[in-house]
Design a protein around this motif. Structure first.
Motif, PDB file in Angstrom:
ATOM      1  N   GLU A 102      38.966  31.166  39.857  1.00 25.66           N
ATOM      2  CA  GLU A 102      40.117  30.905  40.719  1.00 25.66           C
ATOM      3  C   GLU A 102      41.164  32.004  40.556  1.00 25.66           C
ATOM      4  OE1 GLU A 102      38.655  28.607  39.020  1.00 25.66           O
ATOM      5  OE2 GLU A 102      38.296  26.871  40.319  1.00 25.66           O
ATOM      6  N   LEU A 103      41.390  32.382  39.269  1.00 27.44           N
ATOM      7  CA  LEU A 103      42.427  33.373  38.976  1.00 27.44           C
ATOM      8  C   LEU A 103      42.073  34.719  39.593  1.00 27.44           C
ATOM      9  CD1 LEU A 103      45.065  33.577  37.437  1.00 27.44           C
ATOM     10  CD2 LEU A 103      43.780  34.550  35.530  1.00 27.44           C
ATOM     11  N   PHE A 135      41.319  34.115  51.967  1.00 27.44           N
ATOM     12  CA  PHE A 135      42.131  32.899  51.837  1.00 27.44           C
ATOM     13  C   PHE A 135      41.498  31.740  52.609  1.00 27.44           C
ATOM     14  CE2 PHE A 135      45.632  30.143  53.167  1.00 27.44           C
ATOM     15  CZ  PHE A 135      46.192  29.853  51.942  1.00 27.44           C
ATOM     16  N   ILE A 148      43.419  38.129  46.350  1.00 30.90           N
ATOM     17  CA  ILE A 148      44.095  37.873  47.634  1.00 30.90           C
ATOM     18  C   ILE A 148      45.526  38.377  47.577  1.00 30.90           C
ATOM     19  CG2 ILE A 148      44.923  36.054  49.186  1.00 30.90           C
ATOM     20  CD1 ILE A 148      42.505  34.402  48.386  1.00 30.90           C
ATOM     21  N   GLY A 149      46.185  38.116  46.431  1.00 29.91           N
ATOM     22  CA  GLY A 149      47.592  38.516  46.286  1.00 29.91           C
ATOM     23  C   GLY A 149      47.751  40.021  46.378  1.00 29.91           C
ATOM     24  N   ARG A 166      37.456  25.140  49.170  1.00 32.93           N
ATOM     25  CA  ARG A 166      37.254  24.933  47.731  1.00 32.93           C
ATOM     26  C   ARG A 166      36.156  25.860  47.231  1.00 32.93           C
ATOM     27  NH1 ARG A 166      40.856  22.713  49.604  1.00 32.93           N
ATOM     28  NH2 ARG A 166      41.604  20.585  49.311  1.00 32.93           N
ATOM     29  N   SER A 189      38.587  30.461  50.703  1.00 34.24           N
ATOM     30  CA  SER A 189      38.920  29.683  49.506  1.00 34.24           C
ATOM     31  C   SER A 189      39.448  28.298  49.862  1.00 34.24           C
ATOM     32  CB  SER A 189      39.956  30.425  48.674  1.00 34.24           C
ATOM     33  OG  SER A 189      41.177  30.458  49.368  1.00 34.24           O
ATOM     34  N   LEU A 198      40.140  35.320  42.151  1.00 32.94           N
ATOM     35  CA  LEU A 198      40.253  35.244  43.606  1.00 32.94           C
ATOM     36  C   LEU A 198      41.718  35.284  44.026  1.00 32.94           C
ATOM     37  CD1 LEU A 198      38.458  34.907  46.105  1.00 32.94           C
ATOM     38  CD2 LEU A 198      38.923  32.475  46.009  1.00 32.94           C
ATOM     39  N   ALA A 199      42.557  34.499  43.328  1.00 38.99           N
ATOM     40  CA  ALA A 199      43.979  34.444  43.677  1.00 38.99           C
ATOM     41  C   ALA A 199      44.629  35.808  43.521  1.00 38.99           C
ATOM     42  CB  ALA A 199      44.684  33.403  42.808  1.00 38.99           C
ATOM     43  N   ILE A 200      44.334  36.486  42.408  1.00 45.15           N
ATOM     44  CA  ILE A 200      44.918  37.819  42.190  1.00 45.15           C
ATOM     45  C   ILE A 200      44.414  38.786  43.256  1.00 45.15           C
ATOM     46  CG2 ILE A 200      44.974  39.794  40.617  1.00 45.15           C
ATOM     47  CD1 ILE A 200      44.956  37.807  38.308  1.00 45.15           C
TER      48      ILE A 200
END
Lengths: 111, 542
Positions: free
Chosen positions: A2-3, A42, A9-10, A48, A45, A5-7
């Motif tokens: 998750e981390l 995004f 995208i960010g 889920r 994701s 992927l989040a980073i």
């Protein structure tokens, strides 16, 4: 997972917005591309994050918990195609603008 | 199923087929393309009228409220549905009417200014109709992109420095807005697990409290994408330049593009965050109210400050958008009826005005005061056009006819009685004042809306008078401009429709009130699509 992927995208979205606000048309188009990558990830994701699960239903196993959500994958496919076409169109306008004004500034003149 | 059951998909299939058909001919056979385009658009208007009668008739029997159409016969929350209620039918008809008039106007000379005009024209109509008729959020995105892609091509039609520069800005801001659209849609999907608008309305009251923030963030981001299109301040700085740069028939058709944004904001606000929405009730209304008021103020200042007629028209578009957004922000049933009337009336007026602008600028070019900007806008391509193709008969006493059209546009824009601009504003303002409880004082926001509406009307009147005096009462040196019958006829038709709205004010307003009622009570809309009411859904869930 998750981390990461989040980073990812960010970073993509952040770089995209930064480049979008730059004064050169080429920077704008790269910014728009990066932004659309971020958006595509995004959307993906939002179904889920599932590992090792198929999106296509098998008639033998009817439990939805066994599968990953197929809708965002269909959405992201549409979004990729549309985003790609629009970027190509923007590229043509960019070249036309360069030809008309002789500069690659987004306002068509240097400030 | 009879043919009438399939009527609702015709406004999408018809332009698609016509667009494909025009591609079979190359640009040397432009009259065939124009013929196909004309026939398809006329048919579209006929279909839209039939659809309007259908949506109205269904309701009169008191059983069903909307016409729904399941694509591929997939049941509603899983497949994509097309939905036509009164509001969608009005918007489709409006798009058709603007389309046919812009097309007639373009036949004089603009259709020859570049390739594929008729194909793009039909694709724009298809995107517009699809956006008005779809009942699915992601399908809305697809139709939005069809519409935008066609609008990019049409904006660049005729080429030239000014258009390419404005087109670059327009495309960039719309691509960024499309990204926001996708983020908003996927957030909403992530929280609720559905993309069907009616299904969303059922699920939103049951969203757990700790997910509400995420849902509202998604709805707000989605809203920004539409508000960019609708031209709400401060997302609207692209709009006057773009509308002034577009060629006249394209600008006339673009008059409805801002209204697409307004339409979706209106529909989604009332459907998703209406009376039954529980904790989410009234979400975004204050924001729309303040944003709308700011847009009216910005547009009013812009109208007064405009040097060229093209920009004056652009700022009039903003005033109209702002009025509509602020009225949506009121969230009142009676106001919504007046708002719909204003939407139709102002779209027709602005479309006529945007096309009239080019004819007036032509008079300016014939006179002495040539604006450098205008010359640049027309570029070199036009010079050649002047010689080769100009179709139709030149009208006599050009300046007098242009002057009358201009004066009527001014009266309609500023909302002076007895025209439809006045009736629509009056309907909204009287509803705003009456809806309040007699005992409680009228809130400040209402006074702001009333004040700004009246001041914006006054500003339009001042600006139009000033432009009119400078154009029509100036001494013309040299020849008067040549204006064809097929150029002035569409403008006359649009203005005549506005006058028709005035005469038929009562029936039209009653129709709009019924449409507003349906919007504010979406229970039947949801039941028609999903087959269950919010109350029954709540009972089953608990």
């Amino acid at each position: 997972m998750e981390l990461v992927l989040a980073i990812g995208i960010g970073v993509l979205a952040g770089s995209g917005v930064f480049l979008l606000l730059r004064p050169r048309t080429f920077q704008v188009i790269i910014g728009l591309s990066l932004l659309s990558y971020a958006v595509n990830l995004f959307i993906f994701s939002m179904g889920r994050i599932r590992l090792n699960a198929a999106p296509v239903l098998d008639p033998a196993a009817n439990d939805p918990a066994l599968y990953t959500d197929p809708v965002p994958q269909a959405l992201v496919l549409t979004a990729i195609v549309i985003g790609f076409a629009m970027t190509a169109l923007f590229l043509v306008v960019l070249l036309a603008s360069r030809g008309f004004t002789g500069t690659d500034h987004v306002d068509g003149r240097e400030r | 199923m009879s043919f009438l059951d399939h009527l609702i998909i015709m406004p999408i299939l018809l332009p698609l087929g016509a667009a494909a058909l025009t591609l079979l001919f190359d640009d040397t056979r432009r009259e065939i393309k124009a013929g196909i385009n004309f026939a398809a658009t006329i048919l579209l208007v006929a279909v839209a009228i039939a659809l309007l009668m259908q949506t109205d008739a269904v309701t009169r029997e008191g059983t069903e409220l909307t016409v729904t159409y399941q694509l591929g016969n997939w049941p509603a929350p899983f497949g994509i549905v097309l939905v036509a209620d009164r509001l969608s039918a009005i918007m489709v008809l409006l798009a058709g009417i603007l389309g046919i008039n812009a097309l007639i106007y373009s036949m004089a000379r603009w259709q020859a200014a570049g390739p594929h005009f008729h194909m793009l024209f039909q694709m724009l109509l298809m995107g517009l109709n699809g956006a008005f008729l779809t009942g699915d959020l992601f399908n809305l995105f697809v139709f939005f992109e069809v519409m935008l892609a066609a609008s990019y091509g049409l904006l660049l039609h005729g080429s030239g420095v000014l258009r390419v520069r404005a087109g670059l800005h327009y495309i960039a801001i719309n691509l960024a807005a499309s990204s926001l659209f996708l983020i908003g849609v996927s957030l909403i999907y992530g929280v609720t697990g559905t993309l069907n608008m009616a299904d969303l309305a059922l699920r939103i009251p049951h969203v757990p409290a700790n997910d509400l923030g995420l849902l509202h963030a998604g709805a707000a981001i989605l809203g920004i994408a539409f508000l960019v299109k609708a031209g709400m301040w401060p997302l609207n700085f692209w709009l006057p330049t773009t509308y002034a740069a577009a060629s006249a028939p394209v600008a006339g058709l673009f008059a409805i593009m801002t209204k697409v944004g307004v339409y979706i904001v209106l529909r989604l606000t009332l459907l998703l965050f209406g009376e039954h929405a529980g904790a989410s009730f009234g979400f975004g209304q204050t924001f729309l109210m303040i944003g709308g008021l700011a847009t009216i103020a910005f547009g009013t200042v812009g109208v007064l400050a405009s040097q060229s007629t093209g920009r004056l028209a652009g700022y009039s578009v903003l005033v109209s958008s702002g009025t509509l957004l602020a009225a949506i922000g009121m969230g009142d049933r009676a106001v919504t009826g007046g708002l719909l009337f204003y939407l139709v009336s102002s779209t027709l007026t602005i479309s006529a005005f945007l096309m009239l602008v080019e004819l007036i600028e032509r008079a300016r070019v014939a006179g002495a005061d040539v604006l450098a900007v205008t010359m640049e806008a027309y570029g070199e391509d036009d010079e050649e056009l002047e010689h080769e193709e100009e179709v139709g008969v030149v009208i006599p006493s050009t300046m007098a006819i242009l002057g009358v059209c201009f004066a009527l546009c001014g009266l309609l824009l500023s909302g002076v009685p007895p025209f439809s601009g006045f009736i629509s504003k009056f309907a909204m303002l009287s509803a705003v004042l009456q809806s309040e409880d007699a005992a409680s004082p009228i809130p400040a926001s209402t006074w702001w809306l009333i004040g700004l509406l009246i001041i914006s009307g006054l500003a339009s009147l001042i600006a139009m008078t000033r432009t009119g005096i400078a154009t029509f009462w100036a001494t013309l040196e040299g020849q008067t401009p040549s204006v064809r019958v097929i150029e002035i006829a569409p403008i006359a038709i649009l203005i005549a429709l506005c006058l028709g709205l005035t005469v038929a004010g009562g029936p039209v307003l009653r129709f709009m009130d019924l449409a507003a009622d349906a919007l504010h009570t979406p229970t039947d809309y949801i039941e028609d699509i999903i087959g269950t009411t919010p109350a029954a859904h709540a009972g089953g869930a608990s």
